[in-house]
Write an enzyme that holds these catalytic residues in place. Sequence first.
Site, PDB file in Angstrom:
ATOM      1  N   TYR A 130      68.585 -41.807 -12.367  1.00  0.00           N
ATOM      2  CA  TYR A 130      70.045 -41.091 -13.016  1.00  0.00           C
ATOM      3  C   TYR A 130      70.087 -39.717 -12.252  1.00  0.00           C
ATOM      4  O   TYR A 130      69.056 -38.857 -12.594  1.00  0.00           O
ATOM      5  CB  TYR A 130      70.102 -41.165 -14.326  1.00  0.00           C
ATOM      6  CG  TYR A 130      71.511 -40.759 -14.636  1.00  0.00           C
ATOM      7  CD1 TYR A 130      72.543 -41.621 -14.395  1.00  0.00           C
ATOM      8  CD2 TYR A 130      71.810 -39.332 -15.150  1.00  0.00           C
ATOM      9  CE1 TYR A 130      74.028 -41.059 -14.886  1.00  0.00           C
ATOM     10  CE2 TYR A 130      72.984 -38.894 -15.157  1.00  0.00           C
ATOM     11  CZ  TYR A 130      73.908 -39.633 -15.236  1.00  0.00           C
ATOM     12  OH  TYR A 130      75.332 -39.261 -15.376  1.00  0.00           O
ATOM     13  N   GLN A 188      76.846 -44.810 -19.974  1.00  0.00           N
ATOM     14  CA  GLN A 188      77.144 -46.118 -19.590  1.00  0.00           C
ATOM     15  C   GLN A 188      76.039 -46.244 -18.354  1.00  0.00           C
ATOM     16  O   GLN A 188      75.817 -47.633 -18.056  1.00  0.00           O
ATOM     17  CB  GLN A 188      78.657 -46.199 -19.224  1.00  0.00           C
ATOM     18  CG  GLN A 188      78.981 -45.540 -17.807  1.00  0.00           C
ATOM     19  CD  GLN A 188      79.629 -43.959 -18.673  1.00  0.00           C
ATOM     20  OE1 GLN A 188      79.340 -43.728 -19.673  1.00  0.00           O
ATOM     21  NE2 GLN A 188      80.679 -43.527 -17.795  1.00  0.00           N
ATOM     22  N   ASN A 211      73.242 -34.920 -19.470  1.00  0.00           N
ATOM     23  CA  ASN A 211      73.746 -34.198 -20.611  1.00  0.00           C
ATOM     24  C   ASN A 211      73.170 -34.780 -22.129  1.00  0.00           C
ATOM     25  O   ASN A 211      72.642 -35.646 -21.945  1.00  0.00           O
ATOM     26  CB  ASN A 211      75.451 -34.165 -20.489  1.00  0.00           C
ATOM     27  CG  ASN A 211      76.027 -35.525 -20.582  1.00  0.00           C
ATOM     28  OD1 ASN A 211      75.334 -36.688 -21.158  1.00  0.00           O
ATOM     29  ND2 ASN A 211      77.213 -35.661 -20.229  1.00  0.00           N
ATOM     30  N   SER A 237      66.180 -26.284 -19.947  1.00  0.00           N
ATOM     31  CA  SER A 237      65.301 -25.556 -19.013  1.00  0.00           C
ATOM     32  C   SER A 237      64.832 -24.338 -19.720  1.00  0.00           C
ATOM     33  O   SER A 237      65.392 -23.596 -20.471  1.00  0.00           O
ATOM     34  CB  SER A 237      65.827 -25.378 -17.766  1.00  0.00           C
ATOM     35  OG  SER A 237      66.195 -26.385 -17.152  1.00  0.00           O
ATOM     36  N   GLN A 259      66.353 -19.270 -13.674  1.00  0.00           N
ATOM     37  CA  GLN A 259      66.084 -20.163 -14.739  1.00  0.00           C
ATOM     38  C   GLN A 259      67.502 -20.067 -15.614  1.00  0.00           C
ATOM     39  O   GLN A 259      68.078 -21.154 -16.071  1.00  0.00           O
ATOM     40  CB  GLN A 259      65.128 -19.904 -15.696  1.00  0.00           C
ATOM     41  CG  GLN A 259      64.483 -21.377 -16.334  1.00  0.00           C
ATOM     42  CD  GLN A 259      64.541 -22.361 -15.493  1.00  0.00           C
ATOM     43  OE1 GLN A 259      63.846 -22.405 -14.420  1.00  0.00           O
ATOM     44  NE2 GLN A 259      64.992 -23.568 -15.999  1.00  0.00           N
ATOM     45  N   HIS A 262      70.953 -21.870 -15.007  1.00  0.00           N
ATOM     46  CA  HIS A 262      70.947 -23.472 -15.191  1.00  0.00           C
ATOM     47  C   HIS A 262      71.809 -23.909 -16.157  1.00  0.00           C
ATOM     48  O   HIS A 262      72.483 -24.715 -16.074  1.00  0.00           O
ATOM     49  CB  HIS A 262      69.319 -23.970 -15.556  1.00  0.00           C
ATOM     50  CG  HIS A 262      68.835 -24.510 -14.546  1.00  0.00           C
ATOM     51  ND1 HIS A 262      69.198 -25.361 -13.635  1.00  0.00           N
ATOM     52  CD2 HIS A 262      67.441 -23.975 -13.910  1.00  0.00           C
ATOM     53  CE1 HIS A 262      68.045 -25.513 -12.838  1.00  0.00           C
ATOM     54  NE2 HIS A 262      67.094 -24.867 -12.744  1.00  0.00           N
ATOM     55  N   GLU A 326      57.940 -24.702 -19.982  1.00  0.00           N
ATOM     56  CA  GLU A 326      58.264 -25.586 -18.734  1.00  0.00           C
ATOM     57  C   GLU A 326      57.647 -25.122 -17.662  1.00  0.00           C
ATOM     58  O   GLU A 326      57.071 -25.890 -16.742  1.00  0.00           O
ATOM     59  CB  GLU A 326      59.651 -26.066 -18.718  1.00  0.00           C
ATOM     60  CG  GLU A 326      60.134 -26.956 -17.554  1.00  0.00           C
ATOM     61  CD  GLU A 326      61.581 -27.208 -17.587  1.00  0.00           C
ATOM     62  OE1 GLU A 326      62.346 -27.972 -16.666  1.00  0.00           O
ATOM     63  OE2 GLU A 326      62.486 -26.039 -17.932  1.00  0.00           O
ATOM     64  N   HIS A 327      58.130 -23.963 -17.070  1.00  0.00           N
ATOM     65  CA  HIS A 327      57.721 -23.147 -16.022  1.00  0.00           C
ATOM     66  C   HIS A 327      57.157 -21.908 -16.627  1.00  0.00           C
ATOM     67  O   HIS A 327      57.497 -21.262 -17.464  1.00  0.00           O
ATOM     68  CB  HIS A 327      59.069 -22.865 -15.145  1.00  0.00           C
ATOM     69  CG  HIS A 327      59.752 -23.784 -14.734  1.00  0.00           C
ATOM     70  ND1 HIS A 327      60.982 -24.091 -15.529  1.00  0.00           N
ATOM     71  CD2 HIS A 327      59.874 -24.532 -13.602  1.00  0.00           C
ATOM     72  CE1 HIS A 327      61.590 -25.169 -14.973  1.00  0.00           C
ATOM     73  NE2 HIS A 327      60.954 -25.505 -13.719  1.00  0.00           N
ATOM     74  N   ASP A 360      61.006 -25.976  -7.330  1.00  0.00           N
ATOM     75  CA  ASP A 360      62.279 -26.744  -7.740  1.00  0.00           C
ATOM     76  C   ASP A 360      62.613 -27.507  -6.495  1.00  0.00           C
ATOM     77  O   ASP A 360      63.416 -28.511  -6.528  1.00  0.00           O
ATOM     78  CB  ASP A 360      63.118 -25.534  -8.204  1.00  0.00           C
ATOM     79  CG  ASP A 360      63.313 -25.230  -9.365  1.00  0.00           C
ATOM     80  OD1 ASP A 360      62.535 -25.837 -10.252  1.00  0.00           O
ATOM     81  OD2 ASP A 360      63.965 -24.519  -9.880  1.00  0.00           O
ATOM     82  N   GLU A 414      34.594 -56.616 -38.997  1.00  0.00           N
ATOM     83  CA  GLU A 414      36.137 -56.352 -39.099  1.00  0.00           C
ATOM     84  C   GLU A 414      36.654 -57.533 -39.703  1.00  0.00           C
ATOM     85  O   GLU A 414      37.762 -57.730 -39.939  1.00  0.00           O
ATOM     86  CB  GLU A 414      36.718 -55.925 -37.673  1.00  0.00           C
ATOM     87  CG  GLU A 414      36.437 -54.629 -37.478  1.00  0.00           C
ATOM     88  CD  GLU A 414      37.191 -54.181 -36.332  1.00  0.00           C
ATOM     89  OE1 GLU A 414      37.703 -55.204 -35.524  1.00  0.00           O
ATOM     90  OE2 GLU A 414      37.281 -53.162 -36.199  1.00  0.00           O
TER      91      GLU A 414
END
Length: 434
Positions: A130, A188, A211, A237, A259, A262, A326-327, A360, A414
Amino acid sequence: MSFNTIIDWNSCTAEQQRQLLMRPAISTSESITRTVNDILDNVKARGDEALREYSAKFDKTTVTALTVSAEEIAAASERLSDELKQAMAVAVKNIETFHTAQKLPPVDVETQPGVRCQQVTRPVASVGLYIPGGSAPLFSTVLMLATPARIAGCKKVVLCSPPPIADEILYAAQLCGVQDVFNVGGAQAIAALAFGTESVPKVDKIFGPGNAFVTEAKRQVSQRLDGAAIDMPAGPSEVLVIADSGATPDFVASDLLSQAEHGPDSQVILLTPAADMARRVAEAVERQLAELPRAETARQALSASRLIVTKDLAQCVEISNQYGPEHLIIQTRNARVLVDGITSAGSVFLGDWSPESAGDYASGTNHVLPTYGYTATCSSLGLADFQKRMTVQELSKEGFSALASTIETLAAAERLTAHKNAVTLRVNALKEQA
């Protein structure tokens, strides 16, 4: 608290320190959850018809053909500059080199005489990528997702993006071997990939950012038995920079701003043992911010960001591990010596000449990274995410005989009688053969 406010970490209480490392809240609501659930159910029930209705409703676009034709992709390629195509080719080559090196050799060992155990890898059969739309098409994410999918050997690789799809995305898809591209975006698109429609095939695993609706859709389909697996949890981010007195303030500021631009929910943090460095970085941020087209977005992100002065670099590492960015950018003298102390980060950038932008786009590492604290348990995206591990075992008569009593004892403990019987029957058969 203003970003220009310089904070002395060791003057803060434990609670204040905890507050300083809190991330901006992720926007979630019951209405998003309900809306996404309805979209998933509708697409599952009505297929392509529902996809076209949602395109008209959300994208304000009438989609006649959900599948992008080869002619459209070829035309998109013609509209791009040779300079951009060459840059993409360099990036893909580096991504290929790094991800090919991640191939795991098969494991084949005898755990004891006559007991052979193996571990082999197989590709995820079908994957869906996506790619969000908008004014800044994220074609680099196509490179980061489709390249390892191809190296892993995924038989089916398809891509969804909101119409109209940018030329850069279409060309990147062609360059990286994506087989089909579809004019569908939003929750969708995730539904179509998870359940399948007349046009969009159902896939085993879904990758890519989006999003709040896309993120929620991925979460929901990953929890449905008839849905699909997803790459990793998503969040805003973020970057954390560790800098000493020898760092270049302009470099540090540019990394923080790259950053911050973003999105308004991005977060940037500077840790430094040098108070003067914090002051100089704050000044550099203000100078550079004035020149950015996305200055307002970056300024909103800076409102939840921090300039923190520490006791020393060791404390910087300790705080960074607590935050788990993250970074992580380390702009210090001998930056590499700090790496062994880093326990939680998505991707690490060492020294003055390793901007986050390199990772990136084109250094070869993957820019799809865990964020929002998930670095404590999740890894950066890699070849392994497009593969499955499978174990194989084979016992000879001698190996089985030597291990049989151990298995029987454990199964009996067991109270799993059928497990024990599966061994005992074979033991008796061997006795009869003797």
